[in-house]
Scaffold this active site. Structure first.
Site, PDB file in Angstrom:
ATOM      1  N   THR A 999      85.947  13.624  32.844  1.00  0.00           N
ATOM      2  CA  THR A 999      86.720  12.669  33.654  1.00  0.00           C
ATOM      3  C   THR A 999      88.139  12.498  33.143  1.00  0.00           C
ATOM      4  OG1 THR A 999      85.766  10.876  32.339  1.00  0.00           O
ATOM      5  CG2 THR A 999      84.702  11.392  34.427  1.00  0.00           C
ATOM      6  N   CYS A1000      88.330  12.722  31.831  1.00  0.00           N
ATOM      7  CA  CYS A1000      89.692  12.567  31.312  1.00  0.00           C
ATOM      8  C   CYS A1000      90.613  13.639  31.864  1.00  0.00           C
ATOM      9  CB  CYS A1000      89.689  12.608  29.787  1.00  0.00           C
ATOM     10  SG  CYS A1000      88.961  14.103  29.108  1.00  0.00           S
ATOM     11  N   MET A1001      90.038  14.778  32.305  1.00  0.00           N
ATOM     12  CA  MET A1001      90.835  15.869  32.878  1.00  0.00           C
ATOM     13  C   MET A1001      90.631  15.994  34.393  1.00  0.00           C
ATOM     14  SD  MET A1001      92.389  17.050  30.287  1.00  0.00           S
ATOM     15  CE  MET A1001      93.035  18.577  30.951  1.00  0.00           C
TER      16      MET A1001
END
EC number: 2.3.2.26
Length: 1032
Positions: A999-1001
């Protein structure tokens, strides 16, 4: 130099480059000039000395002649007029001729002779009843000039005598003719006798007195009397001095009258009406002055004086009693009576409006609470000296504010608008001169009144008891349609100069119509279409939008955001046009903002109607820079700029703050370990003490599952997004007790939160900070707030029309009361409200002593708005205040003020519309061998399109950490969504794996499934697993 032994002196050399001859020439010319000036000055001195000597000798001769005639008078008629009889007053007698020749008001003997003469005159007239025969003999015609000359000089002598001896006579001047036979009364009685309008010489006598400026003498007499006001003989009776004044002013105003016009500087208006509270001293004079003919005459005279000679008023009595303010108070006190007369003319109302407007414009602002505050702001200090000189006496302020009451406003508008239709006629009809004059007079007076007086007490009257709004709207609409605004009448031109003609009508229409919108309910506005039809409301929005854009962007002299300077007296006097432009810019933007709120509740016009036509890329680039005109418009009238443009400005400003903060952060200082099943408590305990700087920096979270094991995954931003969405869901859950739901499932603070949580206010502060952090990081959270609560983030006040979203049943009951036709007092309602929180009932008074104040037909509107205020503002004031404080730690007021409540909800939660799969596909990257035409990618998009909205939101949360996409579309997702092939080959083991995400990317790791059904099943399982970050 040392002595060299050479006795010869050295030659002097002029290093200035000029010869000694030239220097001597200049010196000679200068000496000649000085000599010439000395001779000229000497000649002037000699001439002045000759004039002084000539005047002195002349006065000595006159005094000697006066003394000679006085001595002869005493020998002939006696020092106490004991030898005077009826014949002495005739045309052939020398008695009056000699008396008026030598009379000197400073001479006590002359004063005594004059008093005795007046006493004899009164007795003789009382005995015979023939005043004309006493002075003219058997035939008045041949002697009329002589009689008129003698009597006008004699009348002036009486006034001079009273004026010169006013300090000695001050105890007698307010006595009546029946009370005393004192000297002052005798002199005043003689004046009453001689100036009787029925006498043939009356006009000449009064005209002569006017030319001798007797009202300036009366002014000094009255001021002396006011200092000794306690010496008045009989209150409630008409004094002799008052009768003389009433006789003189009524005589001048009557027709036919051959009196000459007096210089405005020495008129009754300038000299007497500038005495403070003159009507308290002379109530009978007030009755006489309030008659139609006199008010018309003196109002016209004052209007001409103000227009041509505005600075000719006498010297102020003191700094807190300026003459123009006293004149205004006295005129206003009688204006109501004059306007109520059946024969009151339109022209008199115009003149009255012109005079009062001019005088009100000169007043310093009168604030009902100004005297209660001892705090002085920096802006006030700049002009502190001037403001100190302009502070009015409290009683004088009260006289002015009390005079401009509902009755006066009704009378003035009724006279002005009496022959003007409030119903819209043909659009192509151009307003005639009378309508233009009426609108200009009403708007000029009210515009200055709004700037000077507290307007709360008069706004409801203007809105609901006059035809002001329909008349002004009819006028504005026709002028706008014809693109022609008629010029103002001459007496009001100083307010506008060459400025646009629509400024003055809008400066009055906007605040009054805005006040109406605060009082009307939803049924009246939308269904009954009051106070304007919805079609007219749409037209009004276009007119206001164009006017505001002209003021803030096109006209160079208007400065957005400078409305504060309107209250600055010096700025208003020095720059009246700029002041009215700033004023109109403020009231128009406020009204448009309010109309936008009504449109958000129930749309009656496209949102684009509020957007200015001239907003382009250049404007947007300027708007982000502080100090520019565009930035000022963004602060004062953000609705002129499309929502998407404002969102871009908002996100760019937050991005620049984040970048500055990131440049200073070498490493992440704030890392927190949060238990999923105690997410709110852990976050509150660990994060509530963070500073503003820490909140703006990076915050990293490690989740601990129900088994006490840290979840897999390194927080590169995705875990924090998941944390924000989960904690907001937990904190704003109604089961937790901090918030409640409306009937529409919208959230607002629980008024009884303190009964559930001891630290409820600290929690609200923390939740305000959390919401601000989500917005700061661009994280959308699915929290639907009630509009009346969002208004608290903008520090706005909620009104009756916001109540249906909170308590529809209470709203229906209040509307029933508002339109109830019977006697409301029979319903036994009082100014109290009962609160019921968790079974505990408490009673609160809406007003001090409210339990003893019954609701009646007269105060029911007040009751309705107090109940609305209690429910919408008062009950949640503490919770809202703490939430707002926490929110402001990260969200500056300027950023939030760019959006209304409806738009603010979109900033928080994003659009409620379905997920735009096509937009996501257009803004997706591919990696690991996938590309846009790959058969697996085609299957993926088909599957995603077939999902329900709920599953689409779950998918979006699975890959980005948030169930809603960016507000402006997936083009603004950072970084862009990416689909990566999960394994190199298509082995059975690989195809059995679930999709995973980072989710961070914003990354989806998708195995190359062989069929559409398999891909759908695996993807559905993954997004519904709710396994935290273990799947990553």
């Amino acid at each position: 130099m040392f002595f060299s032994g050479d006795p010869a002196s050295r030659k002097r050399v002029d290093l200035g480059g000029r010869s000694s001859k030239e220097r001597d020439r200049q010196k000679l010319l200068e000496q000649t000039r000085l000599e010439r000036n000395r001779r000229l000055w000497s000649r002037r001195q000699n001439s002045a000395a000759l004039k002084i000597q000539k005047y002195f000798r002349g006065r000595k001769v006159v005094e000697a002649e006066h003394a000679k005639v006085r001595e002869h008078f005493y020998q002939t008629y006696g020092k106490h007029c004991q030898n005077v009889d009826r014949h002495c007053f005739g045309p052939d007698s020398e008695f009056l001729r000699q008396l008026i020749f030598f009379f000197d008001a400073r001479n006590l003997n002359d004063f005594s002779v004059l008093v005795e003469t007046c006493r004899l005159l009164l007795n003789l007239v009382q005995d015979s009843g023939d005043t004309i025969g006493l002075f003219a003999g058997m035939d008045y015609s041949p002697n009329h000039s002589l009689v008129a000359y003698r009597l006008k000089r004699f009348s002036f002598a009486c006034i001079q005598a009273i004026h010169q001896n006013r300090n000695q006579l001050k105890d007698q001047l307010l006595m009546t003719t029946e009370e005393s036979s004192a000297s002052a009364i005798i002199l005043l009685q003689a004046l009453l006798l001689l100036l009787d309008p029925k006498l043939p010489w009356a006009c000449k006598a009064v005209g002569y007195l006017m030319q001798r400026n007797v009202f300036s003498l009366f002014r000094e007499i009255i001021l002396t009397v006011k200092e000794n006001i306690n010496a008045r003989g009989s209150f409630g009776k008409t004094s002799a001095l008052e009768r003389v004044l009433a006789l003189m002013i009524s005589h001048v105003g009557q027709s036919p009258c051959i009196c000459l016009d007096v210089d405005s500087q020495w008129s009754f208006s300038s000299q007497i009406l500038t005495i403070p509270f003159i009507w308290q001293l002379f109530p009978y004079l007030k009755e006489v002055f309030a008659s139609w003919s006199l008010t018309l005459y003196y109002t016209r005279q004052t209007a001409l004086c103000m227009q041509n000679h505005p600075n000719l008023l006498p010297t102020d009595i003191s700094n807190d009693f300026p003459g123009y303010a006293c004149l205004l108070g006295n005129i206003l006190e009688t204006a109501g009576a004059a306007l109520s007369l059946p024969d009151c003319s339109f022209e008199m109302a115009i003149d009255l409006a012109a005079v009062t407007t001019f005088l009100l414009d000169a007043l310093p602002p009168i604030n009902s609470s100004s005297r209660e505050s001892s705090t002085v702001g920096e802006d006030d200090m700049i002009i502190g000296d001037e403001i100190g000189e302009l502070v009015l006496d409290r009683s004088l302020e009260q006289q002015i504010t009390n005079a401009i009451d509902s009755r006066f406003l009704l009378q003035l508008t009724n006279v002005l608008f009496g022959g003007i239709s409030a119903v819209c006629g043909l659009h192509n009809e151009v307003p005639d001169d009378k309508e233009v004059a009426a609108v200009a007079a009403a708007c000029a007076f009210l515009h200055v009144t709004f700037n000077t007086l507290p307007i709360e007490r008069i706004m409801t009257v203007l809105a609901y008891r006059t035809e002001l709004v329909p008349v002004l709207w009819n006028f504005i609409k026709r002028c706008h349609h014809n693109q022609k605004w008629s010029p103002l009448p001459e007496q009001f031109l100083y307010l506008l100069g060459d400025a646009p003609g629509w400024l003055l009508p809008l400066s009055v229409f906007c605040p009054v119509y805005k006040h109406m919108l605060m009082i009307v309910d939803n049924e009246e506005f939308y269904d009954q279409e009051k106070p304007l039809s919805l079609k007219d409301a749409r037209c009004l929005i276009v007119i206001l939008r164009q006017a505001l854009w002209q003021l803030l962007w096109v006209i160079p002299s208007a400065h957005p955001g400078s409305g504060k300077s309107i209250s600055n007296t010096s700025a208003h006097r020095g720059h009246p046009v700029e002041a009215i432009q700033n004023r109109v810019g403020t009231v128009v933007s406020e009204l448009l903002s309010q109309l936008q709120d009504w449109n958000n509740r129930r749309q009656f016009t496209p949102p684009s109607d509020f957007h200015a036509d001239g907003v382009n890329d250049y404007f947007i680039s300027q708007a982000v820079m502080e100090g520019t005109k565009a930035h000022g418009i963004l602060k004062q009238a953000p609705f002129l700029i499309p929502f998407t443009s404002r969102v871009k400005i908002f996100t760019s400003q937050l991005e620049s703050v984040r970048q500055r903060q990131g440049a200073h952060a070498v490493f992440t200082r704030n890392r927190f370990r949060i238990r999923r099943d105690h997410i709110l408590e852990d976050a509150f305990n660990q994060m509530s003490a963070l500073s503003e700087e820490d909140l703006k920096g990076l915050i990293r979270v490690t989740f601990v599952n129900e088994f006490g094991v840290e979840e897999a995954g390194i927080d590169g931003g995705g875990i924090f997004k998941d944390f924000m969405e989960n904690i907001t869901r937990a904190a704003f859950d109604v089961q937790y007790g901090l918030f409640k739901e409306t009937a529409d499932h919208l959230l607002y603070p629980n008024p009884g939160s303190g009964m559930i949580h001891e630290q409820h206010l600290q929690f609200f502060h923390f939740l305000g900070t959390l919401l601000a952090k989500a917005m700061f990081e661009g994280i959308l959270v699915d929290i639907p707030f009630a509009t009346f609560f969002l208004s608290k983030l903008k520090q706005k006040y909620n009104y009756l029309n916001d109540l249906p979203s909170l308590d529809p049943e209470l709203y229906r009951h209040l509307i029933f009361l508002k339109h109830y036709k019977g006697n409301i007092s029979e319903l036994e309602l009082y100014f109290v409200i009962v609160n019921n929180e968790y079974g505990e009932q408490t009673e609160e008074e809406l007003l001090p002593g409210g339990k003893n104040i019954r609701v009646t037909n007269e105060n029911v509107i007040t009751f309705i708005h107090l109940v609305s205020n209690h429910r919408l503002n008062f009950q949640i004031r503490q919770q809202s205040s703490h939430f707002h404080r926490g929110f402001q730690q990260l969200m500056q007021k300027d950023l939030i003020d760019m959006f209304n409540e409806h738009e603010l909800q979109l900033l928080i939660s994003g659009s409620l519309d379905s997920l735009d799969v096509d937009d996501l596909r257009c803004n997706t990257n591919y990696a690991g061998g996938y590309h846009s035409d790959h058969h697996v990618i085609d299957m993926f998009w088909e599957v995603l399109k077939s999902f329900s909205l709920e599953n689409q939101k779950k998918f979006l949360k699975f890959v980005t950490g948030c169930s809603r996409g960016p507000l402006l579309g997936f083009k603004y997702l950072e970084p862009l969504f990416c689909i990566q092939r999960a394994a190199g080959g298509a082995s059975e083991e690989t195809l059995d794996r679930l999709p995973t995400s980072a989710t961070c990317m914003n990354l989806l790791k998708l195995p190359p499934y062989g069929s559409k059904e398999q891909l759908e099943a695996k993807l559905m399982y993954a997004i519904n697993a709710e396994a935290g970050f273990d799947l990553s």
